[in-house]
Design an enzyme around this catalytic site. Structure first.
Site, short mmCIF file in Angstrom:
data_model
loop_
_atom_site.label_atom_id
_atom_site.label_comp_id
_atom_site.label_asym_id
_atom_site.label_seq_id
_atom_site.Cartn_x
_atom_site.Cartn_y
_atom_site.Cartn_z
N GLU A 136 93.45 35.77 22.83
CA GLU A 136 92.26 36.26 23.54
C GLU A 136 92.53 37.41 24.51
O GLU A 136 91.72 38.33 24.62
CB GLU A 136 91.58 35.10 24.32
CG GLU A 136 90.68 34.24 23.46
CD GLU A 136 91.40 33.09 22.78
OE1 GLU A 136 92.65 33.15 22.68
OE2 GLU A 136 90.73 32.14 22.35
N GLU A 153 91.44 26.31 19.62
CA GLU A 153 90.83 25.44 20.64
C GLU A 153 90.08 24.27 20.01
O GLU A 153 90.05 23.17 20.55
CB GLU A 153 89.93 26.26 21.56
CG GLU A 153 90.76 27.18 22.46
CD GLU A 153 89.92 28.12 23.30
OE1 GLU A 153 89.10 28.86 22.71
OE2 GLU A 153 90.05 28.10 24.54
N1 COA Z 1 85.73 37.00 14.00
C1 COA Z 1 84.97 37.73 13.16
N2 COA Z 1 85.40 38.14 11.96
C2 COA Z 1 86.66 37.83 11.60
C3 COA Z 1 87.51 37.08 12.42
C4 COA Z 1 87.00 36.66 13.69
N3 COA Z 1 87.71 35.93 14.54
N4 COA Z 1 88.70 36.92 11.81
C5 COA Z 1 88.58 37.55 10.61
N5 COA Z 1 87.35 38.10 10.49
C6 COA Z 1 86.80 38.86 9.37
C7 COA Z 1 87.36 40.28 9.31
O1 COA Z 1 86.65 41.13 10.17
C8 COA Z 1 87.14 40.59 7.87
O2 COA Z 1 85.78 40.92 7.67
P1 COA Z 1 85.35 42.09 6.65
O3 COA Z 1 85.88 41.65 5.32
O4 COA Z 1 83.86 42.10 6.74
O5 COA Z 1 86.03 43.32 7.15
C9 COA Z 1 87.39 39.26 7.17
O6 COA Z 1 87.20 38.27 8.16
C10 COA Z 1 88.79 39.13 6.63
O7 COA Z 1 89.68 39.38 7.69
P2 COA Z 1 91.05 40.18 7.49
O8 COA Z 1 91.55 40.55 8.84
O9 COA Z 1 90.87 41.25 6.47
O10 COA Z 1 91.94 39.02 6.82
P3 COA Z 1 93.53 38.89 6.77
O11 COA Z 1 93.78 37.71 5.88
O12 COA Z 1 94.17 40.19 6.47
O13 COA Z 1 93.97 38.52 8.27
C11 COA Z 1 93.81 37.27 10.32
C12 COA Z 1 93.67 37.25 8.80
C13 COA Z 1 93.39 35.91 10.84
C14 COA Z 1 95.27 37.57 10.73
C15 COA Z 1 92.94 38.37 10.93
O14 COA Z 1 91.63 38.27 10.34
C16 COA Z 1 92.75 38.30 12.42
O15 COA Z 1 93.62 38.70 13.15
N6 COA Z 1 91.59 37.78 12.88
C17 COA Z 1 91.24 37.73 14.29
C18 COA Z 1 92.09 36.73 15.04
C19 COA Z 1 91.70 36.67 16.51
O16 COA Z 1 91.91 37.56 17.30
N7 COA Z 1 91.07 35.55 16.89
C20 COA Z 1 90.70 35.27 18.23
C21 COA Z 1 89.23 35.34 18.37
S1 COA Z 1 88.73 34.60 19.91
#
Ligand code: COA
Length: 243
Positions: free
Chosen positions: A126, A106
């Site tokens: 979301e 966004e």
């Molecule tokens: N909010 C808070 N923390 C987040 C985050 C978010 N949107 N996205 C990633 N993180 C954090 C993870 O919790 C993790 O924290 P930790 O190390 O303390 O456990 C860290 O960032 C690394 O994330 P991780 O998932 O291990 O990285 P990855 O490279 O394997 O995967 C993504 C990357 C983007 C695919 C995955 O982090 C993800 O799906 N994030 C959320 C996406 C989402 O739903 N966004 C919409 C929010 S409105």
């Protein structure tokens, strides 16, 4: 600091820098975006928004979102900041490497120009988290890619890969990671070569609701037709020695 600001004469580069949380946008980042907007409202310059460590932004910070209440939702914490970014006087360029999800997407939709790398993954998951994309996706995405495609993306929560995002017009070009920022700067260079006021008025006209056209253009143009810069630029063209 979750947002690094590099101020130059004709542009500002703002880099989301919270790589350990994949640049998740938390309250500190939102506060920093408001501060950045205040600066650019006072001293208009092109803004380049970038991520870091191969990620643009993996969304709003889910740890903070989980604790937010109905009152918080009504404040539109992220939407308010992204609207302010969108309404900045000069163009906003999003240089997107890797994930731009949820609130990260966004923020990118709020830019005027989006360019990306082949590792782009952009979308709004979301509904999978039990919420709606309320910071711009439901009104900006249909404007950018059309209602049918926006509906498909928002109702399924799937993310687009780079080539599909390019063919849908969600990003306007793809660049290798090392070339992404130089490409954003090249766009800022082109903008910097033009009259800043004409650029600002073009952006204002683009952002004006349909019912107010073409009156808004006439008013903006009326002011520009009297500007010394218009006279100078047109005279320079007419007096080119090389013609
Ligand atoms: N909010 C808070 N923390 C987040 C985050 C978010 N949107 N996205 C990633 N993180 C954090 C993870 O919790 C993790 O924290 P930790 O190390 O303390 O456990 C860290 O960032 C690394 O994330 P991780 O998932 O291990 O990285 P990855 O490279 O394997 O995967 C993504 C990357 C983007 C695919 C995955 O982090 C993800 O799906 N994030 C959320 C996406 C989402 O739903 N966004 C919409 C929010 S409105």
């Amino acid at each position: 600091m979750t947002l690094h600001i590099d101020e130059q004469n004709d542009r500002v580069v703002a880099t989301l820098d919270r790589p350990e949380k994949r640049n998740a946008i938390d309250q500190e980042t939102i506060d920093a975006l408001h501060e950045l907007c205040a600066m650019l409202e006072t001293s208009p310059r092109t803004l380049i928004l970038a991520g870091s460590a191969g990620v643009f932004a993996a969304g709003a910070d889910i740890a903070q979102l989980r604790d937010r209440t109905a009152d918080d939702a009504r404040k539109g914490i992220n939407a308010t900041a992204f609207i302010r970014v969108h309404e900045l006087p000069m163009p906003v360029i999003a240089a997107i490497d890797g994930y731009a999800l949820g609130g990260g997407a966004e923020l990118a939709y709020a830019a005027d120009i989006r360019i990306a790398t082949p590792s782009l993954r952009i979308g709004n998951p979301e509904t999978g988290l039990g919420i709606i994309a309320a910071a711009g996706a439901t009104w900006r995405l249909p404007e950018i890619i059309g209602e049918a495609r926006a509906s498909e993306l928002l109702l399924t929560g799937r993310a687009l890969e780079a080539e599909e995002a390019l063919s849908w017009g969600l990003v306007s070009s793809l660049h290798a990671t090392d070339d992404l920022l130089p490409a954003a700067h090249a766009i800022a260079d082109r903008i910097a070569a033009n009259d800043p006021l004409a650029t600002q008025y073009t952006k204002r006209a683009l952002g004006t609701p349909r019912t107010q056209h073409p009156a808004i253009e006439f008013e903006l143009q009326a002011e520009l037709f009297e500007s010394p810069e218009k006279h100078r630029r047109m005279t320079a063209f007419l007096e080119r020695k090389s013609r």
